[in-house]
Design an enzyme around this catalytic site. Structure first.
Site, PDB file in Angstrom:
ATOM      1  N   TYR A  12       0.853  -1.377  -0.090  1.00 54.43           N
ATOM      2  CA  TYR A  12       0.029   0.074   0.102  1.00 54.43           C
ATOM      3  C   TYR A  12       0.966   1.159  -0.052  1.00 54.43           C
ATOM      4  CZ  TYR A  12      -3.291   3.579   2.199  1.00 54.43           C
ATOM      5  OH  TYR A  12      -3.532   4.811   2.315  1.00 54.43           O
ATOM      6  N   ILE A  13       1.652   1.526   1.145  1.00 53.26           N
ATOM      7  CA  ILE A  13       2.403   2.761   1.042  1.00 53.26           C
ATOM      8  C   ILE A  13       3.535   2.758   0.226  1.00 53.26           C
ATOM      9  CG2 ILE A  13       3.489   4.225   2.318  1.00 53.26           C
ATOM     10  CD1 ILE A  13       2.126   3.310   4.966  1.00 53.26           C
ATOM     11  N   ASP A  32      10.055  -7.044  -3.490  1.00 55.81           N
ATOM     12  CA  ASP A  32       9.164  -7.522  -2.749  1.00 55.81           C
ATOM     13  C   ASP A  32       8.766  -8.917  -2.938  1.00 55.81           C
ATOM     14  OD1 ASP A  32       6.001  -5.477  -2.245  1.00 55.81           O
ATOM     15  OD2 ASP A  32       5.807  -7.716  -1.984  1.00 55.81           O
ATOM     16  N   LEU A  34       5.987 -10.516  -2.527  1.00 55.61           N
ATOM     17  CA  LEU A  34       4.525 -10.732  -2.981  1.00 55.61           C
ATOM     18  C   LEU A  34       3.664 -11.364  -1.986  1.00 55.61           C
ATOM     19  CD1 LEU A  34       4.942 -10.596  -7.115  1.00 55.61           C
ATOM     20  CD2 LEU A  34       4.357  -8.800  -5.414  1.00 55.61           C
ATOM     21  N   GLY A  37       1.801  -7.947  -1.288  1.00 53.28           N
ATOM     22  CA  GLY A  37       1.898  -6.895  -2.178  1.00 53.28           C
ATOM     23  C   GLY A  37       1.159  -7.080  -3.477  1.00 53.28           C
ATOM     24  N   TYR A 141       3.278  -4.899  17.958  1.00 53.93           N
ATOM     25  CA  TYR A 141       3.689  -4.207  16.702  1.00 53.93           C
ATOM     26  C   TYR A 141       4.548  -2.978  17.087  1.00 53.93           C
ATOM     27  CZ  TYR A 141       3.092  -0.916  12.850  1.00 53.93           C
ATOM     28  OH  TYR A 141       3.502  -0.008  11.746  1.00 53.93           O
ATOM     29  N   PHE A 208     -15.083  -0.559  17.277  1.00 57.49           N
ATOM     30  CA  PHE A 208     -14.324  -1.237  18.500  1.00 57.49           C
ATOM     31  C   PHE A 208     -14.139  -0.561  19.664  1.00 57.49           C
ATOM     32  CE2 PHE A 208     -12.051  -4.032  14.863  1.00 57.49           C
ATOM     33  CZ  PHE A 208     -13.061  -5.012  14.721  1.00 57.49           C
ATOM     34  N   ARG A 282     -10.769  -3.589  20.762  1.00 58.68           N
ATOM     35  CA  ARG A 282      -9.692  -4.425  20.112  1.00 58.68           C
ATOM     36  C   ARG A 282      -8.589  -4.227  21.115  1.00 58.68           C
ATOM     37  NH1 ARG A 282      -7.927  -2.695  14.047  1.00 58.68           N
ATOM     38  NH2 ARG A 282      -6.875  -1.041  15.477  1.00 58.68           N
TER      39      ARG A 282
HETATM   40  N1  UDP Z   1     -11.672   0.269  13.902  1.00 59.13           N
HETATM   41  C1  UDP Z   1     -12.962   0.145  14.204  1.00 59.13           C
HETATM   42  N2  UDP Z   1     -13.565  -0.890  13.195  1.00 59.13           N
HETATM   43  C2  UDP Z   1     -12.865  -1.697  12.556  1.00 59.13           C
HETATM   44  C3  UDP Z   1     -11.446  -1.253  12.379  1.00 59.13           C
HETATM   45  C4  UDP Z   1     -10.840  -0.241  13.042  1.00 59.13           C
HETATM   46  O1  UDP Z   1     -13.546   0.561  15.137  1.00 59.13           O
HETATM   47  O2  UDP Z   1     -13.450  -2.353  11.710  1.00 59.13           O
HETATM   48  C5  UDP Z   1     -11.136   1.332  15.061  1.00 59.13           C
HETATM   49  C6  UDP Z   1      -9.682   0.786  15.580  1.00 59.13           C
HETATM   50  O3  UDP Z   1     -10.122   0.160  16.873  1.00 59.13           O
HETATM   51  C7  UDP Z   1      -9.050   2.192  15.997  1.00 59.13           C
HETATM   52  C8  UDP Z   1      -9.379   2.629  14.759  1.00 59.13           C
HETATM   53  O4  UDP Z   1     -10.436   2.220  14.273  1.00 59.13           O
HETATM   54  O5  UDP Z   1      -9.465   2.734  17.073  1.00 59.13           O
HETATM   55  C9  UDP Z   1      -8.106   2.742  13.593  1.00 59.13           C
HETATM   56  O6  UDP Z   1      -7.765   1.698  13.454  1.00 59.13           O
HETATM   57  P1  UDP Z   1      -6.999   0.911  12.091  1.00 59.13           P
HETATM   58  O7  UDP Z   1      -6.843  -0.460  12.087  1.00 59.13           O
HETATM   59  O8  UDP Z   1      -7.648   1.630  10.936  1.00 59.13           O
HETATM   60  O9  UDP Z   1      -5.535   1.688  12.434  1.00 59.13           O
HETATM   61  P2  UDP Z   1      -4.666   1.614  13.664  1.00 59.13           P
HETATM   62  O10 UDP Z   1      -4.849   2.722  14.517  1.00 59.13           O
HETATM   63  O11 UDP Z   1      -4.833   0.413  14.282  1.00 59.13           O
HETATM   64  O12 UDP Z   1      -3.094   1.813  12.981  1.00 59.13           O
END
Ligand code: UDP
Length: 324
Positions: A12-13, A32, A34, A37, A141, A208, A282
């Site tokens: 992506y980026i 890459d 793949l 990608g 991560y 979430f 989450r």
């Molecule tokens: N999020 C959500 N529903 C989804 C995917 C993400 O509510 O189906 C929320 C997630 O919990 C976070 C925000 O959206 O608070 C951004 O999440 P994303 O995975 O896009 O990016 P991150 O912040 O993890 O890099």
């Protein structure tokens, strides 16, 4: 013209980076494996199949093209997955990167741009996160990315490898051309998921966590357009070539938007009222992550050019016309 190796250039980026490098007069070479990608994303550029932990293959490619600098986008980058499968993250995001860095040193390549993340900071202790903010990741991560930042500092001291770590906040949006964009399988990121719901490709989206200590109870993030991030890489590279120093920058817009606000803006832009469900938090998600990017503005002259509306509009354009 400088030959730049873009590891993970079909992702992506990385694919947005490859286009921008070419536009700015560089010769990007895509490297890459793949595994995630898309070859179609970089159909018009030199491509080398390989894994970032494969030193022999890297050395071959460095020599073939006379590579002068390397950018690295081939990381696993999903917070939730990293909590469930940390081993996978430490292997790919740390152990293999160490092999890559050894290959750089052995081949006398002096410049490296590293994709780091807001997740290296953990729970914010101030409303906006600048480079002096303490780094205490709360998920694997973030740990992997912070470990590599530390390795890079030691590699500069010992071997003179110059590296710029760019801590992205939430990379989002797609190229204005609509030809490339975000495509993960499975998709986990909020904006593409929301737009897939708008496009009728999902029946609903889940929010979430609705009990966070934020104004509307949903998580707040700082969304920054992928082309703004790519532009920062070029500025960082040019700064390294000019001053021969290692640096680190936080890259975001400085504006936080909640999950509920993203949903509302996506409904407005698409004109589609898709279904939203409340769901538990989450694992590994801090309540708020917003950047202070004053250092990038001061030193690199970088300021995001895309606002949230343009981010969602470009992502929506991609979602409607995507080829991969
Ligand atoms: N999020 C959500 N529903 C989804 C995917 C993400 O509510 O189906 C929320 C997630 O919990 C976070 C925000 O959206 O608070 C951004 O999440 P994303 O995975 O896009 O990016 P991150 O912040 O993890 O890099």
């Amino acid at each position: 013209m400088k030959n730049i190796l873009v590891i993970g250039g079909a992702g992506y980026i990385g694919s947005h980076m490859v286009r921008m490098l070419a536009k700015q007069g560089y010769n990007p070479v895509v490297f890459d494996n793949l595994s995630k990608g898309h070859r179609e994303a970089v159909a018009n550029y030199p491509f080398e199949l390989g894994d970032l932990g494969d030193k022999a293959r890297l050395t071959e490619v460095f020599k073939k093209y006379g590579i002068e600098a390397v950018m690295h986008f081939a990381a696993f980058a999903e917070v939730g997955e990293s909590v469930k499968e940390p081993s996978k993250y430490y292997h790919n995001n740390v152990a293999k990167v160490l092999d890559l860095l050894d290959a750089l040193v052995e081949n006398d390549i002096k410049y490296f741009v590293f994709s780091s993340t807001a997740a290296t900071f953990g729970e914010p202790v101030r409303p906006k996160i600048d480079e002096s903010h303490p780094q205490n990741p709360i998920n694997p991560y973030g740990n992997t990315k912070l470990m590599v930042e530390k390795i890079l500092a030691d590699f500069d001291t010992a071997y003179g490898l110059k590296a710029t770590a760019l801590r992205y906040f939430n990379a989002s949006g797609a190229d204005d051309s609509g030809e490339i964009g975000e495509s993960h399988n499975p998709e986990t990121h909020l904006i593409p998921i929301v737009l897939q719901a708008a496009a009728g490709k999902r029946v609903s989206i889940k929010m979430f966590g609705t009990d966070y200590p934020t104004p509307d109870g949903t998580c707040v993030r700082d969304y920054v357009h992928v082309n703004d991030l790519a532009r920062a890489h070029i500025l960082a590279l040019e700064k390294m070539f000019k001053d021969n120093v290692s640096e680190r920058f936080n890259l975001g817009s400085g504006n936080g938007f909640s999950v509920a606000e993203i949903v509302k803006e996506a409904k407005r832009i698409t004109g589609i009222d898709f279904t939203v469900e409340k769901a538990p938090r989450r694992d590994g998600d801090p309540a708020v992550l917003v950047a202070d990017s004053a250092k990038a503005e001061r030193i690199l002259g970088w300021k995001p050019q895309y606002n949230l509306t343009r981010i969602i509009e470009t992502a929506w354009n991609w979602e409607q016309h995507r080829k991969y």
